[in-house]
Motif scaffolding. Structure first.
Motif, PDB file in Angstrom:
ATOM      1  N   HIS A  65      42.762  51.942  25.420  1.00 48.96           N
ATOM      2  CA  HIS A  65      41.801  51.860  26.325  1.00 48.96           C
ATOM      3  C   HIS A  65      40.500  53.039  26.078  1.00 48.96           C
ATOM      4  O   HIS A  65      40.907  54.046  26.074  1.00 48.96           O
ATOM      5  CB  HIS A  65      41.983  52.476  27.568  1.00 48.96           C
ATOM      6  CG  HIS A  65      41.728  52.704  28.737  1.00 48.96           C
ATOM      7  ND1 HIS A  65      42.037  52.144  30.601  1.00 48.96           N
ATOM      8  CD2 HIS A  65      40.322  53.110  28.330  1.00 48.96           C
ATOM      9  CE1 HIS A  65      40.712  52.378  31.206  1.00 48.96           C
ATOM     10  NE2 HIS A  65      39.613  52.770  30.290  1.00 48.96           N
TER      11      HIS A  65
ATOM     12  N   LYS B 124      38.995  43.488  31.457  1.00 52.33           N
ATOM     13  CA  LYS B 124      38.869  44.789  32.686  1.00 52.33           C
ATOM     14  C   LYS B 124      37.994  43.815  33.719  1.00 52.33           C
ATOM     15  O   LYS B 124      36.632  43.564  33.059  1.00 52.33           O
ATOM     16  CB  LYS B 124      38.358  45.997  32.084  1.00 52.33           C
ATOM     17  CG  LYS B 124      38.136  47.216  32.738  1.00 52.33           C
ATOM     18  CD  LYS B 124      38.342  48.404  32.474  1.00 52.33           C
ATOM     19  CE  LYS B 124      38.630  49.148  33.474  1.00 52.33           C
ATOM     20  NZ  LYS B 124      38.173  50.671  33.056  1.00 52.33           N
TER      21      LYS B 124
ATOM     22  N   TYR C  90      36.438  45.793  37.626  1.00 46.92           N
ATOM     23  CA  TYR C  90      35.898  47.056  38.548  1.00 46.92           C
ATOM     24  C   TYR C  90      36.102  46.915  39.848  1.00 46.92           C
ATOM     25  O   TYR C  90      35.191  45.916  40.332  1.00 46.92           O
ATOM     26  CB  TYR C  90      34.592  48.028  38.203  1.00 46.92           C
ATOM     27  CG  TYR C  90      34.816  49.073  36.326  1.00 46.92           C
ATOM     28  CD1 TYR C  90      34.571  47.959  35.089  1.00 46.92           C
ATOM     29  CD2 TYR C  90      35.271  49.451  36.303  1.00 46.92           C
ATOM     30  CE1 TYR C  90      35.134  48.314  34.361  1.00 46.92           C
ATOM     31  CE2 TYR C  90      35.173  50.803  35.070  1.00 46.92           C
ATOM     32  CZ  TYR C  90      35.252  49.357  34.029  1.00 46.92           C
ATOM     33  OH  TYR C  90      35.216  50.378  32.870  1.00 46.92           O
TER      34      TYR C  90
ATOM     35  N   HIS D  50      40.423  48.825  36.738  1.00 42.99           N
ATOM     36  CA  HIS D  50      40.280  50.332  37.784  1.00 42.99           C
ATOM     37  C   HIS D  50      40.124  49.827  38.752  1.00 42.99           C
ATOM     38  O   HIS D  50      39.228  49.205  39.954  1.00 42.99           O
ATOM     39  CB  HIS D  50      39.123  50.308  37.702  1.00 42.99           C
ATOM     40  CG  HIS D  50      38.496  51.295  37.996  1.00 42.99           C
ATOM     41  ND1 HIS D  50      37.486  52.404  36.460  1.00 42.99           N
ATOM     42  CD2 HIS D  50      38.638  52.461  39.009  1.00 42.99           C
ATOM     43  CE1 HIS D  50      36.837  53.597  37.274  1.00 42.99           C
ATOM     44  NE2 HIS D  50      37.626  53.538  38.331  1.00 42.99           N
TER      45      HIS D  50
ATOM     46  N   VAL E 269      44.281  50.075  35.771  1.00 37.52           N
ATOM     47  CA  VAL E 269      44.214  51.504  34.351  1.00 37.52           C
ATOM     48  C   VAL E 269      44.057  52.099  34.847  1.00 37.52           C
ATOM     49  O   VAL E 269      44.467  52.582  36.073  1.00 37.52           O
ATOM     50  CB  VAL E 269      42.813  50.699  33.682  1.00 37.52           C
ATOM     51  CG1 VAL E 269      43.090  49.517  32.722  1.00 37.52           C
ATOM     52  CG2 VAL E 269      41.638  50.759  34.846  1.00 37.52           C
ATOM     53  N   HIS E 270      44.342  53.577  33.839  1.00 40.97           N
ATOM     54  CA  HIS E 270      44.049  54.956  34.088  1.00 40.97           C
ATOM     55  C   HIS E 270      44.080  55.115  35.721  1.00 40.97           C
ATOM     56  O   HIS E 270      44.161  55.748  36.713  1.00 40.97           O
ATOM     57  CB  HIS E 270      42.911  55.878  33.561  1.00 40.97           C
ATOM     58  CG  HIS E 270      41.217  54.854  34.363  1.00 40.97           C
ATOM     59  ND1 HIS E 270      41.742  54.275  35.748  1.00 40.97           N
ATOM     60  CD2 HIS E 270      40.678  54.107  34.050  1.00 40.97           C
ATOM     61  CE1 HIS E 270      40.594  53.293  36.037  1.00 40.97           C
ATOM     62  NE2 HIS E 270      39.572  53.238  34.479  1.00 40.97           N
TER      63      HIS E 270
HETATM   64 ZN    ZN Z   1      38.467  52.120  34.567  1.00 40.21          ZN
END
Ligand code: ZN
Ligand code: URP
Ligand code: ZN
Length: 494
Positions: A65, A159, A161, A191, A246-247
């Motif tokens: 990432h 990815k 969002y 995300h 993610v994150h």
């Molecule tokens: Zn992100």
């Protein structure tokens, strides 16, 4: 006399995700050729011998990432690191493979031109091996139809969002992507934050003239992450397709992930050092300093939250520990964090602070120095699982004779470095700060080796590798658990 090996590493403790062994390593060309008991490989059969002096040897880190040379997507501000400077920083911190993003612009309906443009930025510039996740912001019919070509081109992940004006997709668009991803064996990174909740909170704060950097954290509450994480899991369960969240910053969001995993769903998750080593208080530093730690999701409330994230790394909720390196210069009012400081708003306006923190070089030293993860688990979350998840295993992420690239990190023997404070001056990124300034460390990679070449020699000349030694990696599909059913998704099943 022809030498049997190009490089031999002796007296190290070799750690993979499943074993700790006191063995020596022989490297021929770019690969691990052999692992043998102490004394197996004498000096006279190798071009070079490195004595690890009892230090750990781990597979080179994979940072899955990393944002490099991206256009303005996360507020005003431009990425401070290029592929060259970002991978330079990575290699000096023990990371030998990065996966960066190839960001599709909303106005583009194809993904292939994005991929080509990103290849042009990276080719011949990198110090590490590299690949890309396609970042899909416009899932047009054409883009969805191109998923099969992405696979042929060695891209097996993308990815999406659920927030950010320039990137956010609605649930219908997410379902379109998940279905196409299922068909083509692509892993979707999500995300997960509720955009409307963030916008609503931002408006509430603005009404109250609460604009300083610390209010970024207030505007992105854990509930925004919790709701969106649960929604993403529901959408992926409906389509029966693997996702990676993610994150993840919030233990309560992690609990939803854990619960999905315990039901056998192919739901994976990532966390990052900012959620282990920073808290909301770091956004409340004097002046505008807090902007250095503005990222989304933000570091959470307190040590209890950090503890919840460590536990998720220990118990397997988190599959990978990545950096989310998203670098902006701090002291720059044109392209950096200070773009939002004006005469009218001397303390800045948090909603315009570019989101993201640098961390590609500090990820492994911070995690290793913390001595919180059992060493095999450290290897698993910093490299092995990323290799498995993103179709690089066993070439990357382990040290298997005849199968793995000779990517490795030789660490210092325990205690040899004593304790020292991290400073930005030690780092090799193109950023004027680190959010971890002053943190106490006990470890740093002594050597980083990429496909048999020593790239970083901390006690020697430091960075000895050259830009361009890194190559693009053609990735296969994930080797972790995929859809629960091997049948194609069929609307009649509902
Ligand atoms: Zn992100
Ligand atoms: O604040 C962050 N995390 N910036 C990078 C962009 C993203 O969403 O990963
Ligand atoms: Zn990111």
């Amino acid at each position: 006399m022809a030498l049997d090996y190009d490089l031999v590493i002796v007296n190290g403790i070799v750690v993979t995700d499943d074993a700790i062994s006191e063995v020596d390593i022989a490297i021929k060309g770019e690969q691990i050729a052999s692992l043998g008991p102490r004394g197996s490989f004498s000096n006279d059969i190798a071009g070079r011998t490195i004595d690890a002096e009892g230090g750990y040897i781990t597979p080179g880190g994979i940072d899955a990432h990393v944002h490099l040379e991206e256009p303005q997507l996360f507020g005003k501000g431009s990425s401070a690191d290029t592929f060259e400077t970002g991978t330079r920083s990575a290699i000096c911190g023990g990371t030998t493979t990065i996966i960066a993003f190839a960001p599709q612009q909303r106005t583009e309906d194809s993904l292939l031109s994005t991929l080509e443009a990103t290849h042009k930025k990276a080719e011949g510039k990198c110090y590490t091996d590299y690949s890309f996740h396609l970042l899909v912001s416009n899932p047009s019919d054409r883009a969805l139809a191109e998923f099969s070509i992405l696979r042929e081109k060695g891209i097996s992940s993308l990815k999406i969002y659920m927030t950010y004006a320039a990137l956010q997709l609605n649930d219908g668009q997410i379902l379109d992507i998940l279905l196409a991803a299922r068909e083509h064996g692509i892993t979707t990174l999500i995300h997960a934050e509720n955009n409307d909740l963030i916008l609503w909170m931002t408006a509430q704060l603005e009404k109250r003239k609460m604009l300083a950097p610390r209010y970024h954290a207030t505007s992105h509450p854990a509930m925004a992450e919790i709701e969106a994480t649960y929604r993403a899991i529901c959408l992926s369960e409906f389509i029966d397709v693997p996702i990676l969240l993610v994150h993840i910053s919030s233990p309560a969001a992690a609990a939803h992930i854990r619960s999905a995993q315990s039901r056998g769903l192919p739901v994976y998750a990532e966390t990052c050092p900012q959620y282990l080593f920073l808290t909301k208080a770091d956004l409340d530093k004097p002046g505008f300093e807090g902007a250095k730690c503005v990222c989304s999701p933000p570091p959470r409330e307190n040590e209890q939250d950090q503890e919840g994230i460590w536990q998720g790394l220990e118990d397997g909720t988190f599959t990978v520990l990545s950096s989310d390196h998203c670098p902006f210069i701090y002291d720059d009012s044109e392209t950096g964090k200070k773009t939002c400081v004006t005469a009218e708003y001397p303390e800045g306006q948090f909603k315009y602070i570019p989101n993201g923190c640098p961390g590609v070089e500090t990820r492994l030293p911070l995690a290793m120095s913390a001595e919180r993860l059992e060493i095999k688990r450290f290897v698993e979350v910093t490299t092995t699982n990323a290799a498995k998840l993103y179709g690089l295993y066993p070439r990357k992420g382990t040290l298997s004779a005849g199968q793995s690239d000779a990517d490795l990190v030789i660490w210092y023997p325990s205690g040899k470095l004593g304790t020292f404070a991290l400073t930005n001056g030690m780092l090799h990124h193109n950023v004027d700060y680190t959010p971890y300034e002053g943190k106490t460390l006990t470890q740093w990679p002594r050597y980083t080796i990429l496909r048999g070449s020593v790239m970083w020699d901390r006690d020697g000349e430091g960075l000895v590798g050259k830009a361009g030694q890194g190559s693009f990696l053609h990735r296969d599909k994930s080797s972790l658990k995929g859809p629960l059913s091997s049948e194609p998704w069929d609307i009649r099943g509902f």
